[in-house]
Design a protein around this motif. Structure first.
Motif, PDB file in Angstrom:
ATOM      1  N   MET A  74     -58.510  -6.747   1.389  1.00  0.00           N
ATOM      2  CA  MET A  74     -59.603  -6.845   0.219  1.00  0.00           C
ATOM      3  C   MET A  74     -60.234  -5.912  -0.087  1.00  0.00           C
ATOM      4  SD  MET A  74     -59.442 -10.523  -0.285  1.00  0.00           S
ATOM      5  CE  MET A  74     -59.915 -11.469   0.970  1.00  0.00           C
ATOM      6  N   MET A  75     -60.702  -5.602   2.153  1.00  0.00           N
ATOM      7  CA  MET A  75     -61.924  -4.526   2.016  1.00  0.00           C
ATOM      8  C   MET A  75     -61.374  -3.770   1.226  1.00  0.00           C
ATOM      9  SD  MET A  75     -63.287  -5.666   6.008  1.00  0.00           S
ATOM     10  CE  MET A  75     -61.933  -5.994   6.388  1.00  0.00           C
ATOM     11  N   SER A  76     -60.441  -3.013   2.015  1.00  0.00           N
ATOM     12  CA  SER A  76     -60.044  -1.614   1.135  1.00  0.00           C
ATOM     13  C   SER A  76     -60.463  -1.954  -0.049  1.00  0.00           C
ATOM     14  CB  SER A  76     -58.380  -1.115   1.958  1.00  0.00           C
ATOM     15  OG  SER A  76     -57.529  -1.842   0.943  1.00  0.00           O
ATOM     16  N   GLN A  77     -59.164  -2.395  -1.012  1.00  0.00           N
ATOM     17  CA  GLN A  77     -59.479  -2.369  -2.529  1.00  0.00           C
ATOM     18  C   GLN A  77     -61.115  -2.849  -2.912  1.00  0.00           C
ATOM     19  OE1 GLN A  77     -57.017  -1.747  -5.005  1.00  0.00           O
ATOM     20  NE2 GLN A  77     -56.322  -1.580  -3.004  1.00  0.00           N
ATOM     21  N   LYS A  78     -62.207  -3.160  -1.889  1.00  0.00           N
ATOM     22  CA  LYS A  78     -63.685  -3.442  -2.641  1.00  0.00           C
ATOM     23  C   LYS A  78     -64.111  -2.140  -2.204  1.00  0.00           C
ATOM     24  CE  LYS A  78     -67.558  -5.636  -2.026  1.00  0.00           C
ATOM     25  NZ  LYS A  78     -67.760  -6.058  -3.357  1.00  0.00           N
ATOM     26  N   TYR A  79     -63.460  -1.052  -0.427  1.00  0.00           N
ATOM     27  CA  TYR A  79     -64.028  -0.198  -0.173  1.00  0.00           C
ATOM     28  C   TYR A  79     -63.980   1.519  -1.336  1.00  0.00           C
ATOM     29  CZ  TYR A  79     -65.781   3.930   2.616  1.00  0.00           C
ATOM     30  OH  TYR A  79     -65.809   5.255   3.141  1.00  0.00           O
ATOM     31  N   VAL A  80     -62.762   1.166  -1.539  1.00  0.00           N
ATOM     32  CA  VAL A  80     -62.106   2.177  -3.198  1.00  0.00           C
ATOM     33  C   VAL A  80     -63.237   2.256  -4.171  1.00  0.00           C
ATOM     34  CG1 VAL A  80     -60.423   2.948  -3.787  1.00  0.00           C
ATOM     35  CG2 VAL A  80     -59.957   2.827  -1.536  1.00  0.00           C
ATOM     36  N   GLU A  97     -64.286   6.085  -4.043  1.00  0.00           N
ATOM     37  CA  GLU A  97     -63.337   6.463  -2.783  1.00  0.00           C
ATOM     38  C   GLU A  97     -62.109   7.116  -3.100  1.00  0.00           C
ATOM     39  OE1 GLU A  97     -65.826   7.821  -0.734  1.00  0.00           O
ATOM     40  OE2 GLU A  97     -67.201   7.179  -1.403  1.00  0.00           O
ATOM     41  N   GLN A  98     -61.818   8.687  -2.723  1.00  0.00           N
ATOM     42  CA  GLN A  98     -60.268   9.009  -2.311  1.00  0.00           C
ATOM     43  C   GLN A  98     -59.726   8.599  -1.262  1.00  0.00           C
ATOM     44  OE1 GLN A  98     -59.105  10.901  -5.036  1.00  0.00           O
ATOM     45  NE2 GLN A  98     -61.344   9.016  -6.642  1.00  0.00           N
ATOM     46  N   VAL A  99     -60.804   7.930  -0.059  1.00  0.00           N
ATOM     47  CA  VAL A  99     -60.211   8.105   1.219  1.00  0.00           C
ATOM     48  C   VAL A  99     -60.522   6.921   1.863  1.00  0.00           C
ATOM     49  CG1 VAL A  99     -59.566   9.036   3.541  1.00  0.00           C
ATOM     50  CG2 VAL A  99     -60.024  10.627   1.618  1.00  0.00           C
ATOM     51  N   ILE A 100     -59.731   5.621   2.352  1.00  0.00           N
ATOM     52  CA  ILE A 100     -60.063   4.931   3.527  1.00  0.00           C
ATOM     53  C   ILE A 100     -59.940   5.367   4.718  1.00  0.00           C
ATOM     54  CG2 ILE A 100     -58.681   2.844   4.082  1.00  0.00           C
ATOM     55  CD1 ILE A 100     -57.237   2.390   1.540  1.00  0.00           C
ATOM     56  N   PRO A 101     -60.818   4.459   5.036  1.00  0.00           N
ATOM     57  CA  PRO A 101     -61.662   4.826   6.624  1.00  0.00           C
ATOM     58  C   PRO A 101     -60.559   4.548   7.153  1.00  0.00           C
ATOM     59  CG  PRO A 101     -63.487   4.143   5.714  1.00  0.00           C
ATOM     60  CD  PRO A 101     -62.471   4.176   4.166  1.00  0.00           C
ATOM     61  N   ALA A 102     -60.029   5.010   8.582  1.00  0.00           N
ATOM     62  CA  ALA A 102     -59.622   4.399   9.698  1.00  0.00           C
ATOM     63  C   ALA A 102     -59.577   2.423  10.000  1.00  0.00           C
ATOM     64  CB  ALA A 102     -59.158   5.313  10.920  1.00  0.00           C
ATOM     65  N   GLU A 103     -61.165   3.539  10.593  1.00  0.00           N
ATOM     66  CA  GLU A 103     -61.278   1.474  10.684  1.00  0.00           C
ATOM     67  C   GLU A 103     -60.761   0.410   9.590  1.00  0.00           C
ATOM     68  OE1 GLU A 103     -63.372   4.728  12.435  1.00  0.00           O
ATOM     69  OE2 GLU A 103     -62.893   4.140  10.926  1.00  0.00           O
ATOM     70  N   ILE A 104     -61.177   0.432   8.722  1.00  0.00           N
ATOM     71  CA  ILE A 104     -59.524  -0.685   7.747  1.00  0.00           C
ATOM     72  C   ILE A 104     -58.477  -0.315   7.694  1.00  0.00           C
ATOM     73  CG2 ILE A 104     -61.868  -1.956   7.342  1.00  0.00           C
ATOM     74  CD1 ILE A 104     -61.823   0.147   4.223  1.00  0.00           C
ATOM     75  N   GLY A 105     -58.436   1.114   7.186  1.00  0.00           N
ATOM     76  CA  GLY A 105     -56.693   1.500   6.671  1.00  0.00           C
ATOM     77  C   GLY A 105     -55.601   1.390   7.714  1.00  0.00           C
ATOM     78  N   VAL A 106     -56.165   2.354   9.670  1.00  0.00           N
ATOM     79  CA  VAL A 106     -55.382   1.783  10.345  1.00  0.00           C
ATOM     80  C   VAL A 106     -54.576   0.197  10.519  1.00  0.00           C
ATOM     81  CG1 VAL A 106     -54.465   2.328  12.781  1.00  0.00           C
ATOM     82  CG2 VAL A 106     -55.267   3.718  11.128  1.00  0.00           C
TER      83      VAL A 106
END
Length: 116
Positions: free
Chosen positions: A78-84, A93-102
């Motif tokens: 959910m956080m990655s979707q909101k971030y993007v 956004e085109q890139v998900i930061p490692a702090e939520i993607g990894v």
């Protein structure tokens, strides 16, 4: 295939009991959860950027219960979707930061599922 294969509870794909707290090693994401409904995408993204650098040693998912892994997987996706996508008004956004993607990748691997 039976319900056990899909880990279906008596209430479908929802867990019998919802977790209410983050595992201790993931307490640092609480500010994101506290501000998840904010429409201010610059603020939300700044919270993501302020997260400590992700490393598997400090934030390992290996010793978590399946319920904790599912809980975190839901939160991080959910956080990655909101971030993007933001709140529908921000530029995606085109890139998900490692702090939520990894963590999504680690949790997916641990649970044997494809990352969303």
């Amino acid at each position: 295939m039976d319900a056990g294969f899909y880990q279906i509870s008596s209430i479908g794909f929802l867990p019998e009991k919802c977790l209410r707290t983050l595992p201790p090693q993931f307490a640092h994401i609480q500010p994101l959860l506290d501000n998840f409904s904010t429409p201010d995408m610059d603020f939300f993204r700044s919270l993501v950027h302020a997260l400590p650098k992700y490393n598997v040693r400090d934030y390992s998912t290996k010793n978590l219960s399946l319920e904790e892994k599912r809980f975190l997987y839901s939160i991080f996706t959910m956080m990655s979707q909101k971030y993007v996508w933001g709140s529908g008004t921000a530029t995606p956004e085109q890139v998900i930061p490692a702090e939520i993607g990894v963590p999504i990748l680690e949790l997916s691997k641990d649970m044997g599922i494809a990352p969303v």
